[in-house]
Design a protein around this motif. Structure first.
Motif, mmCIF file in Angstrom:
data_model
loop_
_atom_site.group_PDB
_atom_site.id
_atom_site.type_symbol
_atom_site.label_atom_id
_atom_site.label_comp_id
_atom_site.label_asym_id
_atom_site.label_seq_id
_atom_site.Cartn_x
_atom_site.Cartn_y
_atom_site.Cartn_z
ATOM 1 N N GLN A 4 0.833 -1.208 0.000
ATOM 2 C CA GLN A 4 0.000 0.000 0.000
ATOM 3 C C GLN A 4 0.864 1.253 0.000
ATOM 4 O O GLN A 4 0.556 2.243 -0.678
ATOM 5 C CB GLN A 4 -0.926 -0.006 1.228
ATOM 6 C CG GLN A 4 -2.057 -1.023 1.124
ATOM 7 C CD GLN A 4 -2.917 -1.012 2.371
ATOM 8 O OE1 GLN A 4 -2.396 -0.988 3.486
ATOM 9 N NE2 GLN A 4 -4.220 -1.039 2.173
ATOM 10 N N GLN A 153 -5.428 6.548 -4.119
ATOM 11 C CA GLN A 153 -6.661 6.079 -3.490
ATOM 12 C C GLN A 153 -6.589 4.586 -3.167
ATOM 13 O O GLN A 153 -7.059 4.144 -2.108
ATOM 14 C CB GLN A 153 -7.843 6.354 -4.416
ATOM 15 C CG GLN A 153 -8.178 7.826 -4.578
ATOM 16 C CD GLN A 153 -9.382 8.039 -5.480
ATOM 17 O OE1 GLN A 153 -10.518 7.749 -5.106
ATOM 18 N NE2 GLN A 153 -9.146 8.540 -6.681
ATOM 19 N N MET A 156 -4.413 4.130 -0.131
ATOM 20 C CA MET A 156 -4.999 4.647 1.109
ATOM 21 C C MET A 156 -6.355 4.020 1.418
ATOM 22 O O MET A 156 -7.012 4.414 2.379
ATOM 23 C CB MET A 156 -5.164 6.174 0.992
ATOM 24 C CG MET A 156 -3.869 6.957 0.867
ATOM 25 S SD MET A 156 -2.821 6.889 2.343
ATOM 26 C CE MET A 156 -3.824 7.775 3.522
ATOM 27 N N LYS A 157 -6.766 3.035 0.629
ATOM 28 C CA LYS A 157 -8.108 2.463 0.785
ATOM 29 C C LYS A 157 -8.328 1.911 2.183
ATOM 30 O O LYS A 157 -9.371 2.142 2.801
ATOM 31 C CB LYS A 157 -8.319 1.360 -0.262
ATOM 32 C CG LYS A 157 -9.702 0.736 -0.238
ATOM 33 C CD LYS A 157 -9.883 -0.228 -1.400
ATOM 34 C CE LYS A 157 -8.839 -1.349 -1.344
ATOM 35 N NZ LYS A 157 -9.058 -2.359 -2.419
ATOM 36 N N ASP A 158 -7.356 1.188 2.699
ATOM 37 C CA ASP A 158 -7.497 0.595 4.036
ATOM 38 C C ASP A 158 -6.663 1.347 5.072
ATOM 39 O O ASP A 158 -6.390 0.820 6.155
ATOM 40 C CB ASP A 158 -7.062 -0.872 3.990
ATOM 41 C CG ASP A 158 -7.926 -1.695 3.034
ATOM 42 O OD1 ASP A 158 -9.132 -1.433 2.985
ATOM 43 O OD2 ASP A 158 -7.366 -2.562 2.334
ATOM 44 N N GLY A 160 -7.488 3.786 6.797
ATOM 45 C CA GLY A 160 -8.266 4.162 7.971
ATOM 46 C C GLY A 160 -8.130 3.174 9.114
ATOM 47 O O GLY A 160 -8.321 3.540 10.281
ATOM 48 N N VAL A 202 -7.187 12.580 -0.587
ATOM 49 C CA VAL A 202 -7.242 11.111 -0.503
ATOM 50 C C VAL A 202 -7.271 10.676 0.959
ATOM 51 O O VAL A 202 -8.028 9.756 1.338
ATOM 52 C CB VAL A 202 -6.032 10.493 -1.232
ATOM 53 C CG1 VAL A 202 -5.950 8.985 -0.960
ATOM 54 C CG2 VAL A 202 -6.120 10.744 -2.730
ATOM 55 N N GLN A 205 -10.641 11.393 2.531
ATOM 56 C CA GLN A 205 -11.659 10.498 2.003
ATOM 57 C C GLN A 205 -11.562 9.115 2.652
ATOM 58 O O GLN A 205 -12.579 8.472 2.921
ATOM 59 C CB GLN A 205 -11.505 10.368 0.481
ATOM 60 C CG GLN A 205 -12.602 9.531 -0.167
ATOM 61 C CD GLN A 205 -12.136 8.884 -1.464
ATOM 62 O OE1 GLN A 205 -10.974 8.504 -1.599
ATOM 63 N NE2 GLN A 205 -13.046 8.759 -2.424
ATOM 64 N N SER A 206 -10.313 8.683 2.911
ATOM 65 C CA SER A 206 -10.136 7.353 3.498
ATOM 66 C C SER A 206 -10.346 7.351 5.005
ATOM 67 O O SER A 206 -10.322 6.287 5.630
ATOM 68 C CB SER A 206 -8.716 6.854 3.182
ATOM 69 O OG SER A 206 -7.746 7.668 3.830
ATOM 70 N N ALA A 208 -8.300 8.794 7.182
ATOM 71 C CA ALA A 208 -7.012 8.797 7.884
ATOM 72 C C ALA A 208 -6.799 10.073 8.680
ATOM 73 O O ALA A 208 -6.069 10.075 9.673
ATOM 74 C CB ALA A 208 -5.867 8.617 6.882
#
Length: 528
Positions: A4, A153, A156-158, A160, A202, A205-206, A208
């Protein structure tokens, strides 16, 4: 986790490359039009804001606009107060990139389409020429930008679940300052506030980072973006450094607007985030505080400029022309600096010659032209060091015209040292009138009258004097043969006629090449 991280880093790199390719293609497509906008429409701070905002929105880079502005100040094409308006506008214009990224990358999700378009766009850049090749580069840059955003994106999807808002400082003043420093640091490292803004979008949105943390980071980005202009001003003239420092202080002051937003307006931002989404809220904040900053500084631009001058006082000029070697990094700005220097020297030489051709004659201006010779030697050396970029016919035309101007001005200076010829012209009834008309034309050129009309007048005057010279010379020779004139008188009148003919030739050529330079580099001079 490692995979990631690689996605995020690769996405940032691809985004930066896309921004670079797209910005350079847009600047190349705009050509000298951007310089014309920045100088012709910057007569007041308000019009400076408009031109700075439009230019930045067009090339998608506030750093490029600011560096260009700093260079124009160093070239003498903009004064520092005029440049301040452009800086205000550049801060507003750069917010367009965030909205563009949000629309294309997050809402429309064009990353997959960009993958399909990248191949034909690259082929267009490689195989086509001229405008089609530039269009291919612009499209390829946009595709890379969107693909890079998709990679960020994906990385950074996971995020969070790994990086949570509570892991970063947010509540205390020191914590918010640390986040602002983080935003400034990211912008300095990336050399692009747009890429840093995309990363912040990004992350928010995730999940973080929180909205409060994003506000602090974005405020810091505004300060970090001034680094490029500061670097561009190093080794430059004092006005260049003044402009870069003014840009820094303005961005610091504008970023402080985040403080009352965090204290009193955070609830409104959070409500906007609930109604729309957190990205829209942060983009509204980014655009809003830049607009408010420009509105606060616009009425006090003159006082701000005086403060910068007091903070960094200018040293007295020791030379008539001071061509900054730092401008050589941008050939267009370097050519514009030479154009401004030659126009200054031409006005001084024209004024001296006009005073000598009036009645009674005043030779003090001609006697004071010695610094012009030194300045022209500096101009010649500077022109020799200009390296033009490839495939720019306008730059070649401008360089050639400037070289011709320099040559004719040097030759005219040599003619003006022969002041004895002028007194002979005044005493000759046939040549007295053309000499006086030449002085009147020079005076009109100094006052800024239409150069095309005066150039045509100089051409007609040159033809008239040539005609009279041939006829007058025959008359003098016949008179000498009849004993009406002595030989010395014949020689002195002939030399004076030849002097006026050659001076008119140099003046007509100077105006011709000045018009050619202005056509190739359509940029206005700075207002006093």
């Amino acid at each position: 986790m490692t995979e990631q991280l690689f996605y995020v880093l690769g996405g940032i790199g691809m985004f930066l490359m896309g921004m670079k390719v797209m910005t350079e293609a847009l600047r190349e497509a705009a050509g000298t039009g951007l310089q014309a906008i920045l100088t012709r429409f910057t007569t007041t701070p308000f019009t400076g804001v408009l031109s700075g905002g439009l230019t930045t929105a067009a090339i998608q880079s506030s750093s490029a606009t600011t560096v260009m502005t700093v260079g124009f100040v160093g070239a003498g094409l903009l004064t520092m107060p005029q440049a301040l308006g452009v800086i205000y506008g550049a801060n507003i214009g750069t917010t367009a990139t965030g909205w563009l990224v949000s629309l294309l990358g997050f809402k429309l999700k064009l990353g997959t389409v960009a993958m399909a378009l990248l191949f034909p766009a690259s082929l267009l850049d490689l195989l086509a020429r001229g405008g089609w090749a530039r269009a291919g580069r612009m499209l390829a840059g946009l595709c890379l930008l969107l693909i890079g955003l998709d990679l960020m994106q994906a990385g950074m999807k996971d995020a969070g679940t790994i990086l949570r808002p509570e892991m970063l400082p947010s509540g205390s003043v020191l914590g918010l300052l640390a986040l602002a420093a983080l935003g400034a640091g990211l912008t300095v490292v990336m050399q692009s506030s747009s890429a840093a803004m995309a990363l912040a979008l990004v992350m928010i949105q995730s999940g973080a980072i929180s909205l409060t943390q994003a506000v602090a980071i974005v405020a810091g980005m505004n300060i970090g973006t001034t680094c490029t202009a500061l670097l561009a001003s190093l080794g430059g003239s004092r006005p260049m450094r003044q402009t870069a420092v003014a840009n820094l202080l303005f961005n610091v002051a504008t970023s402080l607007i985040a403080v009352p937003v965090l204290l009193f307006g955070l609830g409104a931002l959070q409500e906007l985030a609930v109604r729309t989404n957190p990205m829209t809220a942060i983009l509204v904040f980014h655009t809003g505080f830049n607009v408010v900053g420009a509105m606060l500084f616009l009425p006090v631009t003159a006082q701000f400029a005086r403060f910068i001058t007091w903070l960094m006082p200018e040293t007295p000029k020791t030379r008539l022309v001071d061509l900054d070697r730092a401008l050589l990094s941008d050939p267009v700005t370097a050519l514009l600096a030479v154009q401004a220097a030659l126009e200054l020297l031409e006005h001084r030489v024209y004024g001296a010659m006009a005073s000598a051709l009036q009645v009674p004659a005043d030779y003090r201006g001609i006697a004071a032209l010695s610094p012009c010779r030194t300045a022209l030697a500096e101009v010649e050396a500077f022109l020799a060091d200009i390296r033009l970029t490839a495939d720019h016919a306008r730059q070649e035309v401008a360089l050639s015209a400037l070289l011709h101007q320099t040559d004719h001005l040097l030759r005219l200076l040599e003619r003006l040292s022969q002041t004895g010829r002028i007194s002979v012209l005044k005493e000759d009834p046939l040549l007295r009138r053309p000499a006086l008309i030449t002085g009147a034309v020079l005076q009109r050129l100094i006052e800024g009258c239409c150069s095309d009309a005066e150039q045509a007048r100089l051409q007609r005057l040159s033809v008239l004097v040539n005609h009279r010279k041939d006829r007058h010379r025959r008359g003098l020779l016949l008179g000498e043969h009849a004993g009406l004139f002595d030989l010395n008188e014949v020689f002195s009148n002939t030399d004076a006629m030849r002097w006026l003919t050659r001076c008119l030739h140099h003046l007509e050529r100077l105006e011709h090449y000045r018009q050619a330079t202005r056509a190739a580099l359509p940029v206005a001079r700075a207002m006093p």
